[in-house]
Structures are given as structure tokens and as C-alpha cells.
Design a protein around this motif. Structure first.
Motif: not given
Length: 237
Positions: A119-123, A126-133, A161-164, A222-230
Motif C-alpha cells: 500500500y504505497p503512500e505516494e500512489v 492506494t486511496y482511490l481504488s474504486n471510483i465507480e460511485n 504525481t505527488v507534490e509538496m 499525513k496530508e498528500l497532494y496529488f496532481r494530474s495533467v487533465d
């Protein structure tokens, strides 16, 4: 809130292994005894022997309880010594109870690297495995009504990607540099209806950035901040 299963499967398995190990050791001690003891008494002695005075020691991103004083063993000694030979009969099981704390420390430390592997924290998945709903909820007055584009989100998740986390800068942007009637919350939506990876024990609260490209994931640790391209937010028709 986002999780159906909040237990940590790695911790459960390692705890089970620890108890089985303690049981095997106890059984070998039991077999060597000239006097055969009642099983329930052995279990009670083992359980009381576990009690100890501990100190919390941070180690490898977790807090380990180090046993310092064998409180349970002392209690058993003062109780059992009243009858001749009883303490000697149960002494090894009492000390095994105290020693079991070391076994649990070992499993706790082993859980840390296993947790990172499975369960890698920076992926993000890990936190959004199923998004159907999945759906978004406005949590700030500045938020307009938008919905989740599940296809885009699903495609973006593996490459996020994980950002600060710039908590102080974001706070100043929102509350210090603008008039009250011009403030826009950076994360005005909450993402809900999603589940984290099965057995991870993760129960995060997830916020969506106003541009629909960022996720702020808050866990107990902790808090993690992820960014997407779109952007995965779109206007409601």
C-alpha cells in the motif's frame, strides 16, 4: 468519508502469526512440565504476563511500545507465591507473556516495510481504488456545481504525481492576500463515494482542487497532494 473496509490486513495477519508463535512456544513449555497444567490457567497466566510498563518510541514512521517493567509478572509472583511451588510451576509461562511483547514489537516493525510494498503512500490508487460511485460535494461557498468525469479520473490516477503540500502558502493566498468577498477556497470540493485499496486500513478525507487537477488526501498520519495533467471536473449540464 471513503472506505468500506477500514481494517489493515497486514497487521491482522502479523498479529495472528505472533499469537500462533506464542502458542507454539507455550505448548513446548507445557509439554516439558512434569505436572500437567490446565490450559485455561496457562492462558490466564500468559495474558496477565503481557501487562507491562511501556515507553513509546518513534521508529520507522511508527510508534513502538517498548516494555520496560514486567508488571504482569510481578502481579503473578505476589499472587502465586502464597502457595508453595505454584510460582515455580507457572513462572516460565508468566515470563513468556512478558516476552511476547517483543514478538509484537517485531511484527509491528515488519508491518512498516510490508505496508509500503503493498500500500504505497505516494500512489493515488492506494486511496482511490474504486471510483465507480465517485461524486463531488461543494464544501465552500466559492464552489460552483460540478461533477466528476469518472473516465478521466480513472485514466489520470495511475500517473498522478505527488507534490509538496504548501499549507502556509495556500492559507496566505486564500486569507491574507484577498478581500473577504474575493476569497476562493483552493480545495472547494470533497470527493466521496470512493473506496481505498482493500485491506489497506486507509480512511482518508479527499478534497478536489478548484481546477479539477489536484487532490488533497488527508489521513490520520499525513496530508498528500496529488496532481494530474487533465481536469476530471466538468460542468453540470
Amino acid at each position: 468519508m471513503t472506505v468500506d473496509f477500514t481494517f489493515n490486513i497486514i497487521t491482522i495477519i502479523l498479529d495472528l502469526i505472533a499469537w500462533v508463535s506464542i502458542g507454539i512456544i507455550s505448548f513446548h513449555i507445557y509439554q516439558k512440565k512434569a505436572i500437567k497444567l490446565k490450559a485455561w490457567k496457562v492462558i490466564v497466566v500468559l495474558y496477565i504476563g503481557l501487562f507491562s510498563f511501556n515507553i513509546n518510541w518513534p521508529m520507522f514512521d511508527t510508534v513502538v511500545k517498548l516494555p520496560i517493567l514486567p508488571l504482569g509478572v510481578w502481579i503473578l509472583y505476589f499472587i502465586l507465591k502464597r502457595k508453595e511451588g505454584r510460582w515455580e510451576t507457572y513462572r516460565s509461562h508468566a515470563w513468556l507473556g512478558f516476552g511476547a511483547n517483543v514478538i509484537f514489537i517485531a511484527t509491528t516493525l515488519l508491518a512498516v516495510p510490508l505496508q509500503h510494498v503493498f500500500y504505497p503512500e505516494e500512489v493515488a490508487t492506494t486511496y482511490l481504488s474504486n471510483i465507480e460511485n465517485a461524486y463531488s460535494i461543494p464544501v465552500h461557498p466559492s464552489a460552483t456545481e460540478k461533477k466528476i468525469n469518472k473516465v478521466t479520473l480513472k485514466n489520470q490516477l495511475p500517473n498522478m504525481t505527488v507534490e509538496m503540500v504548501y499549507s502556509q502558502d495556500w492559507y496566505e493566498e486564500t486569507y491574507m492576500e484577498m478581500e473577504s468577498n474575493e476569497r476562493n477556497e483552493r480545495f472547494p470540493y470533497q470527493l466521496t463515494g470512493v473506496t481505498s485499496k482493500w485491506g489497506s486500513g486507509k480512511s482518508p478525507v479527499i478534497y478536489i482542487e478548484i481546477d479539477g487537477k489536484g487532490l488533497l488526501i488527508k489521513t490520520k498520519e499525513k496530508e498528500l497532494y496529488f496532481r494530474s495533467v487533465d481536469s476530471f471536473l466538468e460542468e453540470v449540464n
